[in-house]
Design a protein around this motif. Sequence first.
Motif, PDB file in Angstrom:
ATOM      1  N   ARG A 113       0.726  -1.146  -0.048  1.00  0.00           N
ATOM      2  CA  ARG A 113       0.079  -0.077   0.073  1.00  0.00           C
ATOM      3  C   ARG A 113       0.951   1.325   0.058  1.00  0.00           C
ATOM      4  NH1 ARG A 113      -5.419   0.170   1.290  1.00  0.00           N
ATOM      5  NH2 ARG A 113      -6.325  -1.750   2.091  1.00  0.00           N
ATOM      6  N   THR A 114       1.828   1.372   0.868  1.00  0.00           N
ATOM      7  CA  THR A 114       2.803   2.471   0.815  1.00  0.00           C
ATOM      8  C   THR A 114       3.512   2.528  -0.323  1.00  0.00           C
ATOM      9  OG1 THR A 114       2.904   2.160   3.373  1.00  0.00           O
ATOM     10  CG2 THR A 114       4.436   3.552   2.562  1.00  0.00           C
ATOM     11  N   TRP A 115       4.341   1.695  -0.668  1.00  0.00           N
ATOM     12  CA  TRP A 115       5.473   1.819  -1.685  1.00  0.00           C
ATOM     13  C   TRP A 115       4.725   1.540  -3.288  1.00  0.00           C
ATOM     14  CZ3 TRP A 115       8.638   4.334   0.941  1.00  0.00           C
ATOM     15  CH2 TRP A 115       8.914   4.139   2.179  1.00  0.00           C
ATOM     16  N   LEU A 116       3.835   0.518  -3.346  1.00  0.00           N
ATOM     17  CA  LEU A 116       3.454   0.255  -4.672  1.00  0.00           C
ATOM     18  C   LEU A 116       2.107   0.678  -5.145  1.00  0.00           C
ATOM     19  CD1 LEU A 116       5.005  -3.275  -4.429  1.00  0.00           C
ATOM     20  CD2 LEU A 116       6.195  -1.279  -5.199  1.00  0.00           C
ATOM     21  N   ARG A 117       1.612   1.505  -4.488  1.00  0.00           N
ATOM     22  CA  ARG A 117      -0.175   2.018  -4.742  1.00  0.00           C
ATOM     23  C   ARG A 117      -1.019   0.844  -4.941  1.00  0.00           C
ATOM     24  NH1 ARG A 117       3.629   4.944  -7.828  1.00  0.00           N
ATOM     25  NH2 ARG A 117       3.533   3.721  -9.645  1.00  0.00           N
ATOM     26  N   PHE A 118      -0.850  -0.169  -4.013  1.00  0.00           N
ATOM     27  CA  PHE A 118      -1.763  -1.245  -4.030  1.00  0.00           C
ATOM     28  C   PHE A 118      -3.036  -0.870  -3.379  1.00  0.00           C
ATOM     29  CE2 PHE A 118      -2.896  -5.068  -1.062  1.00  0.00           C
ATOM     30  CZ  PHE A 118      -3.623  -5.666  -1.964  1.00  0.00           C
ATOM     31  N   ASP A 119      -4.451  -1.212  -4.110  1.00  0.00           N
ATOM     32  CA  ASP A 119      -5.413  -0.595  -3.793  1.00  0.00           C
ATOM     33  C   ASP A 119      -6.061  -1.640  -2.551  1.00  0.00           C
ATOM     34  OD1 ASP A 119      -5.970  -3.221  -5.061  1.00  0.00           O
ATOM     35  OD2 ASP A 119      -7.104  -2.318  -6.833  1.00  0.00           O
ATOM     36  N   GLY A 120      -5.396  -2.628  -1.947  1.00  0.00           N
ATOM     37  CA  GLY A 120      -5.838  -3.518  -0.881  1.00  0.00           C
ATOM     38  C   GLY A 120      -7.121  -4.640  -1.246  1.00  0.00           C
ATOM     39  N   HIS A 121      -7.515  -4.804  -2.607  1.00  0.00           N
ATOM     40  CA  HIS A 121      -8.207  -5.912  -3.001  1.00  0.00           C
ATOM     41  C   HIS A 121      -7.510  -7.170  -3.337  1.00  0.00           C
ATOM     42  CE1 HIS A 121     -11.488  -3.160  -3.116  1.00  0.00           C
ATOM     43  NE2 HIS A 121     -10.982  -2.475  -3.932  1.00  0.00           N
ATOM     44  N   PRO A 122      -7.767  -8.299  -2.595  1.00  0.00           N
ATOM     45  CA  PRO A 122      -6.941  -9.382  -2.706  1.00  0.00           C
ATOM     46  C   PRO A 122      -7.249 -10.066  -4.155  1.00  0.00           C
ATOM     47  CG  PRO A 122      -8.557  -9.725  -1.217  1.00  0.00           C
ATOM     48  CD  PRO A 122      -8.677  -8.252  -1.361  1.00  0.00           C
ATOM     49  N   THR A 123      -6.339 -10.774  -4.837  1.00  0.00           N
ATOM     50  CA  THR A 123      -6.732 -11.329  -6.147  1.00  0.00           C
ATOM     51  C   THR A 123      -6.981 -12.886  -5.933  1.00  0.00           C
ATOM     52  OG1 THR A 123      -4.495 -11.392  -6.620  1.00  0.00           O
ATOM     53  CG2 THR A 123      -5.946  -9.660  -7.433  1.00  0.00           C
ATOM     54  N   VAL A 124      -6.371 -13.480  -5.003  1.00  0.00           N
ATOM     55  CA  VAL A 124      -6.561 -15.023  -4.553  1.00  0.00           C
ATOM     56  C   VAL A 124      -6.620 -15.212  -3.107  1.00  0.00           C
ATOM     57  CG1 VAL A 124      -5.359 -17.085  -4.817  1.00  0.00           C
ATOM     58  CG2 VAL A 124      -4.867 -15.481  -6.530  1.00  0.00           C
ATOM     59  N   VAL A 125      -7.632 -16.002  -2.488  1.00  0.00           N
ATOM     60  CA  VAL A 125      -7.744 -16.494  -1.357  1.00  0.00           C
ATOM     61  C   VAL A 125      -7.455 -17.720  -1.118  1.00  0.00           C
ATOM     62  CG1 VAL A 125      -9.379 -16.462   0.611  1.00  0.00           C
ATOM     63  CG2 VAL A 125      -9.522 -14.354  -0.838  1.00  0.00           C
ATOM     64  N   PHE A 126      -6.486 -17.951  -0.413  1.00  0.00           N
ATOM     65  CA  PHE A 126      -6.215 -19.593   0.071  1.00  0.00           C
ATOM     66  C   PHE A 126      -6.998 -20.235   1.266  1.00  0.00           C
ATOM     67  CE2 PHE A 126      -2.406 -17.889  -2.307  1.00  0.00           C
ATOM     68  CZ  PHE A 126      -2.364 -19.044  -3.063  1.00  0.00           C
ATOM     69  N   VAL A 127      -7.601 -21.152   1.074  1.00  0.00           N
ATOM     70  CA  VAL A 127      -8.368 -21.789   2.103  1.00  0.00           C
ATOM     71  C   VAL A 127      -7.683 -23.309   2.537  1.00  0.00           C
ATOM     72  CG1 VAL A 127     -10.920 -22.393   2.966  1.00  0.00           C
ATOM     73  CG2 VAL A 127     -10.324 -20.280   1.561  1.00  0.00           C
ATOM     74  N   ARG A 128      -7.781 -23.593   3.812  1.00  0.00           N
ATOM     75  CA  ARG A 128      -7.447 -24.861   3.998  1.00  0.00           C
ATOM     76  C   ARG A 128      -8.325 -25.225   4.936  1.00  0.00           C
ATOM     77  NH1 ARG A 128      -2.740 -27.934   3.865  1.00  0.00           N
ATOM     78  NH2 ARG A 128      -1.517 -26.316   3.180  1.00  0.00           N
ATOM     79  N   SER A 129      -9.232 -26.476   4.861  1.00  0.00           N
ATOM     80  CA  SER A 129     -10.111 -26.956   5.556  1.00  0.00           C
ATOM     81  C   SER A 129     -10.208 -28.309   5.503  1.00  0.00           C
ATOM     82  CB  SER A 129     -11.556 -26.509   4.735  1.00  0.00           C
ATOM     83  OG  SER A 129     -11.875 -27.595   3.778  1.00  0.00           O
ATOM     84  N   ALA A 130     -11.213 -28.922   6.554  1.00  0.00           N
ATOM     85  CA  ALA A 130     -11.227 -30.105   6.789  1.00  0.00           C
ATOM     86  C   ALA A 130     -11.421 -31.111   5.521  1.00  0.00           C
ATOM     87  CB  ALA A 130     -12.350 -30.511   8.214  1.00  0.00           C
ATOM     88  N   GLU A 131     -10.470 -32.002   5.420  1.00  0.00           N
ATOM     89  CA  GLU A 131     -10.434 -32.545   4.281  1.00  0.00           C
ATOM     90  C   GLU A 131     -12.072 -33.550   3.970  1.00  0.00           C
ATOM     91  OE1 GLU A 131      -8.096 -36.341   2.813  1.00  0.00           O
ATOM     92  OE2 GLU A 131      -6.814 -34.655   3.065  1.00  0.00           O
ATOM     93  N   ALA A 132     -12.642 -33.806   4.793  1.00  0.00           N
ATOM     94  CA  ALA A 132     -13.899 -34.498   4.530  1.00  0.00           C
ATOM     95  C   ALA A 132     -14.876 -33.505   4.221  1.00  0.00           C
ATOM     96  CB  ALA A 132     -14.353 -35.053   5.771  1.00  0.00           C
ATOM     97  N   GLU A 133     -14.939 -32.345   4.303  1.00  0.00           N
ATOM     98  CA  GLU A 133     -15.712 -31.244   4.126  1.00  0.00           C
ATOM     99  C   GLU A 133     -15.208 -30.255   3.051  1.00  0.00           C
ATOM    100  OE1 GLU A 133     -18.724 -31.084   5.377  1.00  0.00           O
ATOM    101  OE2 GLU A 133     -18.501 -32.811   6.821  1.00  0.00           O
ATOM    102  N   LEU A 134     -14.156 -30.679   2.370  1.00  0.00           N
ATOM    103  CA  LEU A 134     -13.604 -29.972   0.977  1.00  0.00           C
ATOM    104  C   LEU A 134     -14.596 -29.404   0.177  1.00  0.00           C
ATOM    105  CD1 LEU A 134     -11.067 -28.715   0.665  1.00  0.00           C
ATOM    106  CD2 LEU A 134     -10.471 -30.687  -0.804  1.00  0.00           C
ATOM    107  N   GLU A 135     -15.425 -30.579  -0.255  1.00  0.00           N
ATOM    108  CA  GLU A 135     -16.408 -30.355  -1.358  1.00  0.00           C
ATOM    109  C   GLU A 135     -17.515 -29.333  -1.050  1.00  0.00           C
ATOM    110  OE1 GLU A 135     -16.162 -31.149  -4.379  1.00  0.00           O
ATOM    111  OE2 GLU A 135     -14.763 -32.927  -4.294  1.00  0.00           O
ATOM    112  N   ASN A 136     -17.886 -29.343   0.188  1.00  0.00           N
ATOM    113  CA  ASN A 136     -18.839 -28.721   0.764  1.00  0.00           C
ATOM    114  C   ASN A 136     -18.255 -27.141   0.860  1.00  0.00           C
ATOM    115  OD1 ASN A 136     -20.966 -30.588   0.927  1.00  0.00           O
ATOM    116  ND2 ASN A 136     -20.386 -31.230   2.965  1.00  0.00           N
ATOM    117  N   VAL A 137     -17.137 -26.964   1.535  1.00  0.00           N
ATOM    118  CA  VAL A 137     -16.597 -25.617   1.475  1.00  0.00           C
ATOM    119  C   VAL A 137     -16.486 -25.003   0.161  1.00  0.00           C
ATOM    120  CG1 VAL A 137     -14.647 -24.425   2.180  1.00  0.00           C
ATOM    121  CG2 VAL A 137     -15.236 -26.350   3.683  1.00  0.00           C
ATOM    122  N   ARG A 138     -15.911 -25.847  -0.876  1.00  0.00           N
ATOM    123  CA  ARG A 138     -15.975 -25.545  -2.347  1.00  0.00           C
ATOM    124  C   ARG A 138     -17.149 -24.874  -2.921  1.00  0.00           C
ATOM    125  NH1 ARG A 138     -16.021 -27.646  -7.526  1.00  0.00           N
ATOM    126  NH2 ARG A 138     -14.374 -26.630  -8.853  1.00  0.00           N
TER     127      ARG A 138
END
Length: 400
Positions: free
Chosen positions: A215-240
Amino acid sequence: MSDAPVRLSPLDLAALGFAGLRTRPLRAVLSALGISIGIATMIMVVGIPASSRADLDARLSALGTNLLRAQATIDQVSQTLPPVPEAAADMAARIGPVELTSAVANTHANVRRSDKIPAEQGSGLTVLAARPDLLPAIGGRVASGKYLTAATDGLPIVVLGDKAASRLGITEVGSGPAPTVWIGDRWFTVGGVLAPMPLAPDVERSVLVGWTAARTWLRFDGHPTVVFVRSAEAELENVRKVLAATVFPPNPARIEVSRPSDALAAKRITETAFSGLFLGLAGVALLVGAVGVANTMVISVLERKREIGLRRALGSTRGQVRGQFLAESVTLCLLGGLTGAALGILGTSAYAVARDWPAVIPPAAVLGGAGSALAIGVLAGLYPAVRAARLTPTEALAAP
């Protein structure tokens, strides 16, 4: 006095079974050895694959089989990315089965090894704004130096992905002067280099800068482009299924959620790939042991005809003779089964330790081995016991 035959208690039958085995100890040991080998084989052919699978599961899980990736996609009309909320990772963390979340964002900055290199001759690497909690979420680790922390998040410090470090010629951060790279219009100090991450190739090819520093040096607007999520493996499809709507509620269609990795598919295949073949091999081993016991008991009946005839002449019933030989067979198989279970556990543990695997002894295999030994004892001794009981006193005493 009553002429009714005396009923033998289970303890009496057990004593008779042991007595018959004590009279021929070598033959008993050799017959029990066949059952022991069969039971040990069954436990080992179940335990060794289970140990191998546990090791494989751990390796695959370390790669990130429970990792999902929600990425913003470019609008084909406006050629812009959707304004994903900066708190998108925290929003995803509210999904019940989710364990860890983090986010990165493309700053669209250009990175070069030196400020003397023309901008049009950049390295082709991506500069990502990253959060301090990124590595646990994607299963990454630092190969050299240190990763970004809350204290360095706002400083002009970067961490290089494995492939980005190779391209920039900075593969190690030592105790000497820290190397630097030119990003945008200023120098950034390289604070660390990441180890390879096969399931996060975009991070491997990137230069990571702190969220606040971007934000300070590269004029970044703060909006993420990729969100990583690690979940319980048995519920992976439901989280997806709910992840896109959670990350960007205004228009979930603008978010592309990765499918569970191929590593997870491979892991699920290994759960069934071993079972049929090895259980078949164990069945063959047990069958060989059962035939050996049956053969021993049949020979024992033939050799002990005079004993059988004497017992019948003294008043033993057919049922008592049948029970005696059946008890011998069951006792023989149980002794072999317990010995085989111990050998199987020791063999599996030794093999697992030698291969640096976790030793896994499925309780079902041990209990199944003991149950199999009991069943084999009954089945293998049934025919010899019935044959012995059918001998009449005169026929048995007249035997040569």
